[in-house]
Each structure stands twice: as C-alpha cells, then as structure tokens.
Write a protein that holds these residues in place. Sequence first.
Motif: not given
Length: 184
Positions: A41-46, A83-87, A93-101
């Motif tokens: 969570l921290t890595s995805l947020h930071q 979600a689909p990646g770049a390639d 992988v992305t944080l949701t609003p709840a994940g950011r909280q």
Amino acid sequence: MADPLSAEANLLGALALVLTDQMAAAGAAEAGESGAAAAALTSLHQFLDRPTLDTLRRVLGLTHSGAVRLVNRLEAEGLVTRAPGADGRSRAVTLTPAGRQAATRVAAARAAVLERALRGLPPDSRATLHELLGPVLAAIVQGKDGGAWICRLCDLPACGRDQGRCPTANAAAARFGVDQTGAS
C-alpha cells in the motif's frame, strides 16, 4: 571464528529489530493485513505508478505467487484494482480510494513509531543521527544485491528524494546509474 561484534553494531541490531517489530505491527494493524500488505500500500501510494505485478513483486521482495496472493487479498478487500498494463499482456495494480486511505493510515502509524523512538533525543542529537544514518544506508545500498527495496515503507518527502537528498536513492544512482528520484 568471527570477529567480535562491536557495541555499536549490537545496539544498531537491537534498535533495528525492535523498530521492525513495532512498525510491522502498526502497519499490519492499519492495513488489516501482513507487513507485506502495508509495504504494498505504501509503495503504491508513494512511488509506484500503475506497476505491473512483477514490478510490485520486486519492490516487496516476494515470489510471483506470493505477490499474486497478496494482490488477490488486497483486491478482495477493495484496496487495489487491476487494469490492463502498458504492453497489453501485463496487468497494472492501482490503489482504490480506500487503498489510498489505508496507505495514509499505514504511513501515519509508521511515523508515530519512529517519532516515539526519537522522542528522547534533543534536536542537536537528532541532527547528528541524521548525518550518521545517511552513510550507513548508502553503504547498505552499495552492498545490496536484490531483495526487497529499502524505500518500500518510506515517506519520500521526508527523505528529500525529490531534492536529491535521499542517501539510498543517491547510492542507487551511483551504483546502478538510475534517476535519483526513483525508488531504491
């Protein structure tokens, strides 16, 4: 026979162990999961911007299957989405609003543990500690060969990474030729 351990090294080891235990417990309590979840969570947020599962795995020092299980749990709890990646073949992988909280709560819990640990030091001693820890961390990066990233739980604004003041980022830049604003 190994050289005897110095008093400084022994104290550093004891401090590292107790802080690791306290940060893991605080982070897990806020993430509702393991220490790996708190670090994810921290890595995805930071600093991770829509990483692939493989990038997240490398940051956390997990196996592919361990990362899949972790992301599955975080997704089931509504903290991340895929979600689909770049390639087109990969998944991001992305944080949701709840994940950011949750990531914000993990960071606050970590900060509280660390500030409590330093509360007995006067400001001039804290400044000295800051000067001493930079070279220690830089030496660790210089000798590090794989495994989880040191900054996976860091508060990047606190380390001054974007101003080029982070000792781990600077050591990684020197060793690997990477942008010092990237994570190490």
